[in-house]
Design an enzyme around this catalytic site. Structure first.
Site, PDB file in Angstrom:
ATOM      1  N   ILE A  32      -3.628  -2.426 -10.332  1.00 52.87           N
ATOM      2  CA  ILE A  32      -3.186  -1.022 -10.414  1.00 52.87           C
ATOM      3  C   ILE A  32      -1.649  -0.899 -10.391  1.00 52.87           C
ATOM      4  CG2 ILE A  32      -3.169  -0.421  -7.944  1.00 52.87           C
ATOM      5  CD1 ILE A  32      -4.916   2.026  -8.713  1.00 52.87           C
ATOM      6  N   HIS A 100      -8.318 -13.631  -4.230  1.00 55.61           N
ATOM      7  CA  HIS A 100      -8.107 -13.209  -5.622  1.00 55.61           C
ATOM      8  C   HIS A 100      -7.009 -14.019  -6.274  1.00 55.61           C
ATOM      9  CE1 HIS A 100      -5.544 -10.698  -3.023  1.00 55.61           C
ATOM     10  NE2 HIS A 100      -4.657 -10.725  -3.996  1.00 55.61           N
TER      11      HIS A 100
HETATM   12  P1  5GP Z   1      -1.994  -9.490  -2.968  1.00 52.28           P
HETATM   13  O1  5GP Z   1      -0.653  -8.984  -2.576  1.00 52.28           O
HETATM   14  O2  5GP Z   1      -3.012  -9.274  -1.869  1.00 52.28           O
HETATM   15  O3  5GP Z   1      -1.982 -10.883  -3.481  1.00 52.28           O
HETATM   16  O4  5GP Z   1      -2.439  -8.615  -4.212  1.00 52.28           O
HETATM   17  C1  5GP Z   1      -3.242  -7.499  -4.132  1.00 52.28           C
HETATM   18  C2  5GP Z   1      -3.113  -6.780  -5.449  1.00 52.28           C
HETATM   19  O5  5GP Z   1      -4.127  -5.810  -5.528  1.00 52.28           O
HETATM   20  C3  5GP Z   1      -1.773  -6.034  -5.617  1.00 52.28           C
HETATM   21  O6  5GP Z   1      -1.090  -6.550  -6.751  1.00 52.28           O
HETATM   22  C4  5GP Z   1      -2.191  -4.576  -5.784  1.00 52.28           C
HETATM   23  O7  5GP Z   1      -1.422  -3.888  -6.741  1.00 52.28           O
HETATM   24  C5  5GP Z   1      -3.643  -4.667  -6.176  1.00 52.28           C
HETATM   25  N1  5GP Z   1      -4.457  -3.573  -5.705  1.00 52.28           N
HETATM   26  C6  5GP Z   1      -4.513  -3.094  -4.448  1.00 52.28           C
HETATM   27  N2  5GP Z   1      -5.399  -2.081  -4.369  1.00 52.28           N
HETATM   28  C7  5GP Z   1      -5.924  -1.944  -5.626  1.00 52.28           C
HETATM   29  C8  5GP Z   1      -6.900  -1.048  -6.165  1.00 52.28           C
HETATM   30  O8  5GP Z   1      -7.480  -0.191  -5.507  1.00 52.28           O
HETATM   31  N3  5GP Z   1      -7.180  -1.197  -7.485  1.00 52.28           N
HETATM   32  C9  5GP Z   1      -6.570  -2.143  -8.265  1.00 52.28           C
HETATM   33  N4  5GP Z   1      -6.917  -2.198  -9.550  1.00 52.28           N
HETATM   34  N5  5GP Z   1      -5.642  -2.993  -7.778  1.00 52.28           N
HETATM   35  C10 5GP Z   1      -5.326  -2.882  -6.470  1.00 52.28           C
END
Ligand code: 5GP
Ligand code: ZN
Length: 147
Positions: A32, A100
């Protein structure tokens, strides 16, 4: 499925997402807040927090889907390359505690900054190596453990 996990909710359809791929084990959708257009998240359907607790089968399926999707995503957004990333634990920048992989399309000369490269002091690289080797305790994985 963990009650308060946003990615589990996305898999279930309780939170909308722009899905680009789904199979029995894996779900992939657009981030997102993308680092670049086409930034994709690939997640195992079984909840795990990070690479330390993910089941081998889930990891295998997920990384194989990453391998398949990444070049397609790159082509779709006319990118020249891509980064594959996985943050593990909050100190790394992990904000969502459901394992992820990020696929981030890259273009020549884009402004995306990767972690800066540092330097070791004299003798430090050998010390760090020793600390890590001690933790590994001569670990050797057989092919059956790996696959
Ligand atoms: P992290 O920082 O945990 O590696 O990445 C999490 C990712 O998830 C971030 O890049 C963030 O933009 C994305 N993200 C968080 N919440 C949502 C959501 O509700 N929908 C989508 N499509 N992406 C999300
Ligand atoms: Zn989850």
């Amino acid at each position: 499925m963990i009650k308060d996990c946003i990615f589990c909710k996305i898999i279930k359809g309780d939170i909308p997402s722009e899905k680009i791929y789904e199979d029995e084990h894996v779900y992939a959708f657009l981030d997102i807040n993308p680092a670049a257009k086409g930034h994709t998240l690939v997640i195992p359907k079984n909840h795990s927090e990070n690479i330390t607790d993910i089941k081998k089968e889930d990891l295998k399926h997920t990384i194989f889907v990453v391998k398949k999707l990444a070049p397609k995503v790159m082509e779709a957004v006319s990118a020249d390359g891509f980064n594959i990333g996985m943050n593990n634990f909050p100190a790394s920048g992990q904000a969502v505690m459901h394992s992820h992989f990020h696929i981030i399309p890259r273009k020549k000369g884009d402004a995306i900054k990767l972690p800066v490269q540092g330097k070791y002091e004299k003798g430090e690289i050998e010390k760090v190596k020793k600390l890590i080797i001690q933790k590994l305790k001569n670990i050797k994985l057989t092919s059956s453990q790996l696959l």
